[in-house]
Enzyme design. Sequence first.
Site, PDB file in Angstrom:
ATOM      1  CE  LYS A  54      -3.898  -2.160   2.233  1.00  0.00           C
ATOM      2  NZ  LYS A  54      -4.557  -2.575   3.531  1.00  0.00           N
ATOM      3  CD  GLN A  98      -3.725  -4.230   6.568  1.00  0.00           C
ATOM      4  OE1 GLN A  98      -3.571  -3.231   6.094  1.00  0.00           O
ATOM      5  NE2 GLN A  98      -4.456  -5.255   6.300  1.00  0.00           N
ATOM      6  CG  ASP A 121     -10.108  -0.076   4.931  1.00  0.00           C
ATOM      7  OD1 ASP A 121      -9.923  -0.371   3.706  1.00  0.00           O
ATOM      8  OD2 ASP A 121      -9.337  -0.466   5.862  1.00  0.00           O
TER       9      ASP A 121
END
Length: 296
Positions: A54, A98, A121
């Site tokens: 990422k 994460q 997200d």
Amino acid sequence: MSATIIDGKAFAGKVREKVAGHVSRLKDGHGITPGLAVVLVGEDPASQVYVRSKGKMTVEVGMKSVEHKLDVETSEADLLALIARLNADPDIHGILVQLPLPKHLNEDLVINSIDPAKDVDGFHISNVGLLGTGQKSMVPCTPLGCLMMLRDHHGSLSGMDAVVIGRSNIVGKPMAQLLLGDSCTVTIAHSRTKDLADVVRRADIVVAAVGRPEMVPGDWIKPGATVIDVGINRIERDGKTKLVGDVDFASCAAVAGAITPVPGGVGPMTIACLLANTVTAACRANGLAEPEGLTA
Ligand code: NAD
């Protein structure tokens, strides 16, 4: 029939190019560099790999990448304090924590402490509600990637019968909402669904997000249907470790009209959509027009 292979790797490359174009316009025209902060707690090897790629791709499209790697023992209070600092930082437009988090941390509490406008997200309860009511939101990256591929392949999805297998909050449910938003007739199947084969056989679009290697055989697929395989499963075959999806690729590709492979299908689109969400967040934060084709 032999299916068209939907090349997610190539498509993700195009999405990243588009993102890079918007990033350079934001920089040159407005002096804004979109910034993405990724927070990793602990040393889960798979999460470390995701976070590294990422970060690399964020920099490649010209954005600022900030990584916060915290000790596995980090307290909830310390993690929430870091998120509060990132929420208040005007140079950070996207925040990603994460998952999974270590067991002592409350995932819902942590995710819901992120500013919804920076929740790239799309897991914050506000974004879930906005998506569910058809309002502008941050859309979870994996289903957004699936939707982009479907729109690219079909143009309009209106009136199509779609079956989503899996009802998770990160893939199945938002995927179903997005397909509904594009006027599909949507069925969500799950572990308690009766006659799954019959349900899947009705579908013009099948999205498999289960986490069971090669669970969907070709004889469940309506001839000509489009199959989007979200699954990422590691299996041992012929003495080698192999990545396979939730559908049996060979038998499904023989019947389907189009299919995504694993690897090289949905996977690469997920990070591309994370970058897309970050540039969208940067535009919204600065009252600028959103990039077209990068949101739902
Ligand atoms: P999850 O475990 O949270 O959910 C799985 C869902 O599958 C559940 O809703 C369950 O009801 C359903 N299910 C389980 N067994 C079933 C059965 N026998 N029949 C029908 N439904 C059944 O998983 P998830 O997080 O949604 O992920 C699903 C898969 O997608 C996994 O393989 C995961 O690795 C993969 N994934 C890929 C990406 C990507 O970027 N490509 C992103 C997220 C998840």
